[in-house]
Write a protein that holds these residues in place. Structure first.
Motif, PDB file in Angstrom:
ATOM      1  N   TRP A 135      14.644  26.989 -16.489  1.00  0.00           N
ATOM      2  CA  TRP A 135      13.756  28.092 -16.686  1.00  0.00           C
ATOM      3  C   TRP A 135      14.339  29.265 -15.956  1.00  0.00           C
ATOM      4  O   TRP A 135      13.887  29.631 -14.880  1.00  0.00           O
ATOM      5  CB  TRP A 135      12.362  27.735 -16.152  1.00  0.00           C
ATOM      6  CG  TRP A 135      11.664  26.770 -17.048  1.00  0.00           C
ATOM      7  CD1 TRP A 135      10.909  27.090 -18.153  1.00  0.00           C
ATOM      8  CD2 TRP A 135      11.623  25.341 -16.968  1.00  0.00           C
ATOM      9  NE1 TRP A 135      10.421  25.943 -18.762  1.00  0.00           N
ATOM     10  CE2 TRP A 135      10.854  24.852 -18.044  1.00  0.00           C
ATOM     11  CE3 TRP A 135      12.202  24.403 -16.105  1.00  0.00           C
ATOM     12  CZ2 TRP A 135      10.620  23.497 -18.276  1.00  0.00           C
ATOM     13  CZ3 TRP A 135      11.963  23.052 -16.336  1.00  0.00           C
ATOM     14  CH2 TRP A 135      11.176  22.613 -17.416  1.00  0.00           C
ATOM     15  N   HIS A 171      12.436  30.617 -25.993  1.00  0.00           N
ATOM     16  CA  HIS A 171      11.927  31.482 -24.933  1.00  0.00           C
ATOM     17  C   HIS A 171      11.674  32.859 -25.547  1.00  0.00           C
ATOM     18  O   HIS A 171      11.975  33.087 -26.719  1.00  0.00           O
ATOM     19  CB  HIS A 171      12.941  31.610 -23.790  1.00  0.00           C
ATOM     20  CG  HIS A 171      13.379  30.302 -23.209  1.00  0.00           C
ATOM     21  ND1 HIS A 171      12.688  29.656 -22.218  1.00  0.00           N
ATOM     22  CD2 HIS A 171      14.443  29.507 -23.494  1.00  0.00           C
ATOM     23  CE1 HIS A 171      13.308  28.529 -21.910  1.00  0.00           C
ATOM     24  NE2 HIS A 171      14.381  28.409 -22.668  1.00  0.00           N
ATOM     25  N   CYS A 206       9.585  35.646 -19.201  1.00  0.00           N
ATOM     26  CA  CYS A 206       9.614  34.868 -20.433  1.00  0.00           C
ATOM     27  C   CYS A 206       8.208  34.894 -21.019  1.00  0.00           C
ATOM     28  O   CYS A 206       7.231  34.668 -20.312  1.00  0.00           O
ATOM     29  CB  CYS A 206      10.036  33.429 -20.165  1.00  0.00           C
ATOM     30  SG  CYS A 206       9.998  32.419 -21.666  1.00  0.00           S
ATOM     31  N   GLU A 208       7.181  33.210 -23.918  1.00  0.00           N
ATOM     32  CA  GLU A 208       6.918  32.140 -24.880  1.00  0.00           C
ATOM     33  C   GLU A 208       6.782  30.858 -24.076  1.00  0.00           C
ATOM     34  O   GLU A 208       7.703  30.511 -23.324  1.00  0.00           O
ATOM     35  CB  GLU A 208       8.098  32.030 -25.857  1.00  0.00           C
ATOM     36  CG  GLU A 208       7.929  31.003 -26.945  1.00  0.00           C
ATOM     37  CD  GLU A 208       6.917  31.443 -27.989  1.00  0.00           C
ATOM     38  OE1 GLU A 208       7.058  32.548 -28.530  1.00  0.00           O
ATOM     39  OE2 GLU A 208       5.983  30.667 -28.247  1.00  0.00           O
ATOM     40  N   LEU A 209       5.665  30.168 -24.229  1.00  0.00           N
ATOM     41  CA  LEU A 209       5.441  28.935 -23.458  1.00  0.00           C
ATOM     42  C   LEU A 209       6.596  27.966 -23.722  1.00  0.00           C
ATOM     43  O   LEU A 209       6.842  27.591 -24.858  1.00  0.00           O
ATOM     44  CB  LEU A 209       4.114  28.301 -23.863  1.00  0.00           C
ATOM     45  CG  LEU A 209       3.733  27.063 -23.042  1.00  0.00           C
ATOM     46  CD1 LEU A 209       3.609  27.386 -21.566  1.00  0.00           C
ATOM     47  CD2 LEU A 209       2.462  26.435 -23.562  1.00  0.00           C
ATOM     48  N   CYS A 210       7.356  27.638 -22.657  1.00  0.00           N
ATOM     49  CA  CYS A 210       8.601  26.898 -22.860  1.00  0.00           C
ATOM     50  C   CYS A 210       8.703  25.698 -21.938  1.00  0.00           C
ATOM     51  O   CYS A 210       9.774  25.149 -21.749  1.00  0.00           O
ATOM     52  CB  CYS A 210       9.787  27.840 -22.636  1.00  0.00           C
ATOM     53  SG  CYS A 210       9.745  28.634 -21.016  1.00  0.00           S
ATOM     54  N   HIS A 214       7.486  27.685 -17.134  1.00  0.00           N
ATOM     55  CA  HIS A 214       7.469  28.916 -17.953  1.00  0.00           C
ATOM     56  C   HIS A 214       7.017  30.136 -17.145  1.00  0.00           C
ATOM     57  O   HIS A 214       7.620  31.202 -17.212  1.00  0.00           O
ATOM     58  CB  HIS A 214       6.556  28.691 -19.155  1.00  0.00           C
ATOM     59  CG  HIS A 214       5.995  29.922 -19.766  1.00  0.00           C
ATOM     60  ND1 HIS A 214       6.777  30.813 -20.470  1.00  0.00           N
ATOM     61  CD2 HIS A 214       4.741  30.437 -19.756  1.00  0.00           C
ATOM     62  CE1 HIS A 214       6.004  31.811 -20.879  1.00  0.00           C
ATOM     63  NE2 HIS A 214       4.786  31.622 -20.462  1.00  0.00           N
ATOM     64  N   MET A 217       9.626  31.792 -15.043  1.00  0.00           N
ATOM     65  CA  MET A 217      10.870  32.177 -15.719  1.00  0.00           C
ATOM     66  C   MET A 217      10.878  33.702 -15.822  1.00  0.00           C
ATOM     67  O   MET A 217      10.827  34.275 -16.896  1.00  0.00           O
ATOM     68  CB  MET A 217      10.958  31.515 -17.098  1.00  0.00           C
ATOM     69  CG  MET A 217      12.319  31.680 -17.730  1.00  0.00           C
ATOM     70  SD  MET A 217      12.477  30.663 -19.196  1.00  0.00           S
ATOM     71  CE  MET A 217      13.900  31.450 -19.946  1.00  0.00           C
TER      72      MET A 217
END
Ligand code: CUA
Length: 341
Positions: A135, A171, A206, A208-210, A214, A217
């Motif tokens: 991340w 992401h 970031c 976008e839930l990754c 997350h 990040m």
């Protein structure tokens, strides 16, 4: 009794006023605000947002007024029989078809113009490859031979052509004050350009839930005056050409650990040394950065030690393992890494 009640009301009123003031000024103080823009791309996007919002406000008010007018003008006054019927009225049918079409066209013109503006990277743009990892963020400057992580240095007033990709999951690269977000997708290269108007450190995240980390990040965009930016690029290139050779025995022991027993080299690169791992962030020039752990902590010796001691406590889910090192060994690694500047 009465006076204490009045005092309480006054206090409540003052607290409410303070909250309201915070609410009104809060937006300007937030480091990740899309309405406090600092570059031409974000400004165009904000102008479109404002245009659309005001258009909706005007239409909403007109519709609300029309509803109130109809309710009053055509209310039941106890007249006998059916009121005049308008079903199938040709004039009305045409009006409520044509007016929305005109509104959509009116809104589409600046929207499409902006889409072309954003898609057209200015010809004098410098290129940076942005690669999302779980991340953290990797930034490669192909024309300068520089690779860094989590802090993107750019010169003020210069367009930057970003090619955004990912090595694992999806992401989303987002610097709210400079540009809208763009997805980082494995096997794809998405384009985004941006430019900073002023020298400042902009916050990125970031979007976008990754996975687990997350929220941690994050990254920074360090917009610098051209001479300061040039100094940074020279320093980064110099660190690769002439890697740090510690004179201090503690730091020298740290370097041995880094490229040996501690196993850091399995994941990390320090340009010009044996350490050439690609899994984790490139640590060349680590001590030049303002944060560590993808902006999880400020970059201080104390925090670096804390991070190496307990990565998962600082950043739950972090793929950096807790290494079986003694306190003294961690202090040696920190001493070595603090020289990366
Ligand atoms: Cu990467 Cu969320």
């Amino acid at each position: 009794m009465a006076s204490s009640k009045r005092r309480r009301m006054l206090q409540a009123g003052r607290a409410g006023g303070a909250l309201l003031a915070m609410g009104l000024t809060g937006c300007a103080a937030l480091p990740q605000s899309t309405i406090d823009v600092a570059g031409p791309v974000a400004r165009r996007q904000l102008e479109l947002l404002n245009f659309t919002t005001w258009l909706m406000v005007v239409i909403g008010v007109l519709v609300a007024l029309a509803v109130v007018y109809v309710m009053l003008r055509f209310r039941d006054r106890g007249q006998p029989g059916r009121p005049p019927q308008t079903r199938g009225h040709r004039g009305l049918q045409i009006a409520w078809t044509v007016i929305p079409i005109l509104i959509v066209i009116y809104k589409a013109v600046p929207t499409v113009a902006d889409a072309f503006y954003l898609a057209e990277t200015p010809p004098n743009a410098m290129q940076v490859n942005v690669i999302g990892h779980q991340w953290w963020w990797e930034f490669q400057y192909p024309d300068l031979g520089i690779t860094t992580a989590n802090e993107l240095h750019i010169p003020v007033g210069q367009p930057v052509d970003l090619r955004v990709s990912s090595v694992d999951v999806i992401h989303s690269f987002w610097v709210p004050r400079l540009a809208g977000k763009v997805d980082a997708i494995p096997g794809r290269s998405n384009k985004l350009w941006l430019q900073a108007d002023q020298a400042e450190i902009f916050w990125g995240q970031c979007a976008e839930l990754c996975g687990t980390a997350h929220a941690h990040m994050a990254f920074r965009v360090v917009a610098q005056p051209p001479d300061a930016y040039a100094a940074w690029t020279r320093r980064m290139q110099d660190l690769a050409a002439h890697p740090v050779t510690p004179a201090d025995p503690v730091a020298a022991r740290g370097q041995e650990l880094f490229t040996g027993k501690a196993g850091c080299l399995g994941c990390h690169t320090i340009a010009g040394t044996r350490a050439a791992g690609k899994v984790g962030p490139n640590l060349t020039g680590l001590a030049l950065r303002t944060t560590i752990g993808a902006a999880a902590l400020d970059n201080t010796a104390e925090n670096l030690s804390r991070w190496i001691h307990h990565p998962a406590e600082v950043k739950p889910g972090a793929l950096m393992p807790k290494l079986p090192l003694t306190d003294a060994e961690i202090q040696q690694l920190v001493a070595y890494l603090r020289l990366q500047k």
